[in-house]
Design an enzyme around this catalytic site. Structure first.
Site, PDB file in Angstrom:
ATOM      1  N   TYR A 141       0.806  -1.215   0.000  1.00  0.00           N
ATOM      2  CA  TYR A 141       0.000   0.000   0.000  1.00  0.00           C
ATOM      3  C   TYR A 141       0.842   1.269   0.000  1.00  0.00           C
ATOM      4  CZ  TYR A 141      -4.565  -2.176   0.720  1.00  0.00           C
ATOM      5  OH  TYR A 141      -5.727  -2.873   0.545  1.00  0.00           O
ATOM      6  N   LYS A 191       3.431 -15.640   3.114  1.00  0.00           N
ATOM      7  CA  LYS A 191       3.678 -16.389   1.878  1.00  0.00           C
ATOM      8  C   LYS A 191       5.182 -16.646   1.828  1.00  0.00           C
ATOM      9  CE  LYS A 191       2.306 -18.127  -2.097  1.00  0.00           C
ATOM     10  NZ  LYS A 191       1.457 -19.331  -2.200  1.00  0.00           N
ATOM     11  N   ASP A 223      -2.602 -18.551   0.993  1.00  0.00           N
ATOM     12  CA  ASP A 223      -3.580 -19.279   0.168  1.00  0.00           C
ATOM     13  C   ASP A 223      -4.282 -20.353   0.986  1.00  0.00           C
ATOM     14  OD1 ASP A 223      -1.107 -20.531   0.268  1.00  0.00           O
ATOM     15  OD2 ASP A 223      -1.046 -21.082  -1.849  1.00  0.00           O
ATOM     16  N   ASP A 247      -6.246  -7.239   3.940  1.00  0.00           N
ATOM     17  CA  ASP A 247      -7.360  -6.606   3.228  1.00  0.00           C
ATOM     18  C   ASP A 247      -8.234  -7.693   2.601  1.00  0.00           C
ATOM     19  OD1 ASP A 247      -8.886  -4.541   1.957  1.00  0.00           O
ATOM     20  OD2 ASP A 247      -7.851  -5.030   0.096  1.00  0.00           O
ATOM     21  N   ASP A 251     -12.267  -9.316   4.052  1.00  0.00           N
ATOM     22  CA  ASP A 251     -13.527  -9.335   3.298  1.00  0.00           C
ATOM     23  C   ASP A 251     -14.076 -10.761   3.270  1.00  0.00           C
ATOM     24  OD1 ASP A 251     -13.454  -6.619   2.701  1.00  0.00           O
ATOM     25  OD2 ASP A 251     -14.050  -6.929   0.611  1.00  0.00           O
TER      26      ASP A 251
HETATM   27  C1  IPM Z   1     -10.420  -1.489   3.577  1.00  0.00           C
HETATM   28  C2  IPM Z   1     -10.635  -0.921   2.196  1.00  0.00           C
HETATM   29  C3  IPM Z   1      -9.487   0.028   1.882  1.00  0.00           C
HETATM   30  C4  IPM Z   1      -8.211  -0.783   1.896  1.00  0.00           C
HETATM   31  C5  IPM Z   1      -9.638   0.792   0.564  1.00  0.00           C
HETATM   32  C6  IPM Z   1     -10.913   1.599   0.517  1.00  0.00           C
HETATM   33  C7  IPM Z   1      -8.442   1.656   0.269  1.00  0.00           C
HETATM   34  O1  IPM Z   1     -10.754  -1.955   1.278  1.00  0.00           O
HETATM   35  O2  IPM Z   1     -10.362  -0.701   4.544  1.00  0.00           O
HETATM   36  O3  IPM Z   1     -10.305  -2.704   3.705  1.00  0.00           O
HETATM   37  O4  IPM Z   1      -7.869  -1.434   0.895  1.00  0.00           O
HETATM   38  O5  IPM Z   1      -7.534  -0.781   2.923  1.00  0.00           O
HETATM   39 MG    MG Z   2     -10.740  -3.882   2.111  1.00  0.00          MG
END
Ligand code: IPM
Ligand code: MG
Length: 365
Positions: A141, A191, A223, A247, A251
């Site tokens: 990032y 990894k 993975d 990240d 999700d």
């Molecule tokens: C999160 C989001 C952010 C990230 C984006 C919006 C930049 O996906 O907070 O997980 O990738 O960190």
């Molecule tokens: Mg995210």
């Protein structure tokens, strides 16, 4: 107590869910004699439209000097042009870096009554209580160099995955500290079979593990971790990993809970103000309709009370009220419910004021 909280509602559904979280904070404050002073700044797309930049110096400075910062969401299709010079997400990244919040805590649990919304079979959901700790200010990032150039008539792009040892160590140490208040298990995700950065990550995890022998440490390749999260999620206690892996995995982990709208997060640095935000995005498709799920934001407010203000009892009250509301059937559209965003906030506030031992009588009458 008195505390100064900076609000950054941002884009899309951000302002709607932040409103509800603030109502809940105010209700708890009133109940327990705390005063929360709030000031509001722009971040993301709305700040680009107004100031040409996703985060102004004034906004960042206000955040750095607050007791805590509360954020809604950033981004939307109108700012999504991949060639645009400024993007809403840059504001969020600048904020994380500028506040020095290197550890992003994303707790995942499944609420009673919501199991049927999870894509996993009910028997896999039993006992899910995961704390993902994502490194937040390093890796791909922020790594330099980055960019694109023409080389021999071809477009060449580069991103850099870079970590210093201290950046890895501080987040892994936090994982061990937090595991001690939980089930004493840390899964370090990397990894290491491919990446140099992951080999250093693993080495530091082993070193930290040997200094914390009451905690069980396991290593897992990213993975494999993606697979185990859906095959056997209840095996995880604290999962710690680098920025990009975290990240992606968070999700994935969030849907175990039935809806990404349920999940809060806290981003912490060393003794600096914390940054609190629901993990869902700006959801432009439902923005302005008043139907977004405010629970992720409200639970983030609970984390703010716990981690930045030391008000653990008040945090637990909010968490219990959310649980009561959700398990007695109050839900927004993402969970097939009919509650609006503000009704959901109202119900949770109502539950705050019902003494726990009377809750059963109250909800059955
Ligand atoms: C999160 C989001 C952010 C990230 C984006 C919006 C930049 O996906 O907070 O997980 O990738 O960190
Ligand atoms: Mg995210």
């Amino acid at each position: 107590m008195e505390a100064n909280i900076v609000l950054l509602p941002g884009d899309g559904i951000g302002p709607e869910v932040v409103d509800q979280a603030v109502r809940v904070l105010e209700a708890v404050g009133q109940q327990h004699g705390h005063r929360f002073n709030t000031s509001t700044y722009l971040i993301g797309g709305c700040s680009i439209d107004r100031y040409g930049t996703p985060l102004t110096k004034e906004a960042l400075q206000a955040c750095q000097t607050a007791d805590a910062v509360f954020l809604g969401a950033v981004g939307g299709p109108q700012w999504d042009d991949p060639l645009a010079a400024v993007r809403p997400e840059q504001g969020l990244l600048e904020l994380r870096m500028g506040m020095g919040v290197y550890a992003n805590l994303r707790p995942v649990r499944v609420y009673p009554g919501l199991a049927s919304f999870s894509p996993l079979k009910a028997e896999k959901l039993h006992g899910i209580d995961i704390l993902v700790i994502r490194e937040l200010t390093g890796g791909l990032y922020f790594g330099q160099p980055r960019g694109r150039e023409m080389v021999d008539g071809h477009t060449r792009v580069v991103d850099t995955l870079v970590y210093y040892d201290y950046e890895i160590r501080r987040v892994i140490e936090l994982a061990f500290r937090l595991a001690k208040g939980r089930r004493n298990k840390v899964t370090s995700v990397d990894k290491a079979n491919v990446l140099e950065s992951s080999r250093l990550w693993r080495q530091i995890a082993i070193e930290t593990g040997s200094q914390n022998s009451t905690v069980t440490l396991e290593h897992m390749l990213v993975d494999a971790a993606a697979m185990r999260l859906v095959m056997d999620p209840s095996r995880f206690d604290v999962l710690v990993t680098e920025n990009m892996f975290g990240d992606i995995l968070t999700d994935e982990a969030s849907v175990l809970a039935g809806s990404i709208g349920m999940l809060p997060s806290a981003s912490l640095g060393d003794g600096k103000p914390g940054l609190y935000e629901p993990i869902h995005g700006s959801a432009p498709d439902i923005a302005g309709k008043g139907i977004a799920n405010p629970v992720g934001a409200i639970l983030s407010a609970a984390l703010l009370l716990r981690y930045s203000l030391g008000l653990d009892r008040e945090a637990v009250l909010i968490e219990t009220a959310v649980e009561q509301a959700v398990s007695t059937g109050y839900r927004t559209a993402d969970l097939n419910g009919t509650c609006t965003t503000s009704q959901m906030g109202e119900v949770i506030i109502e539950k705050l004021f019902i003494p726990l031992d009377r809750e059963e009588t109250r909800s059955s009458t």
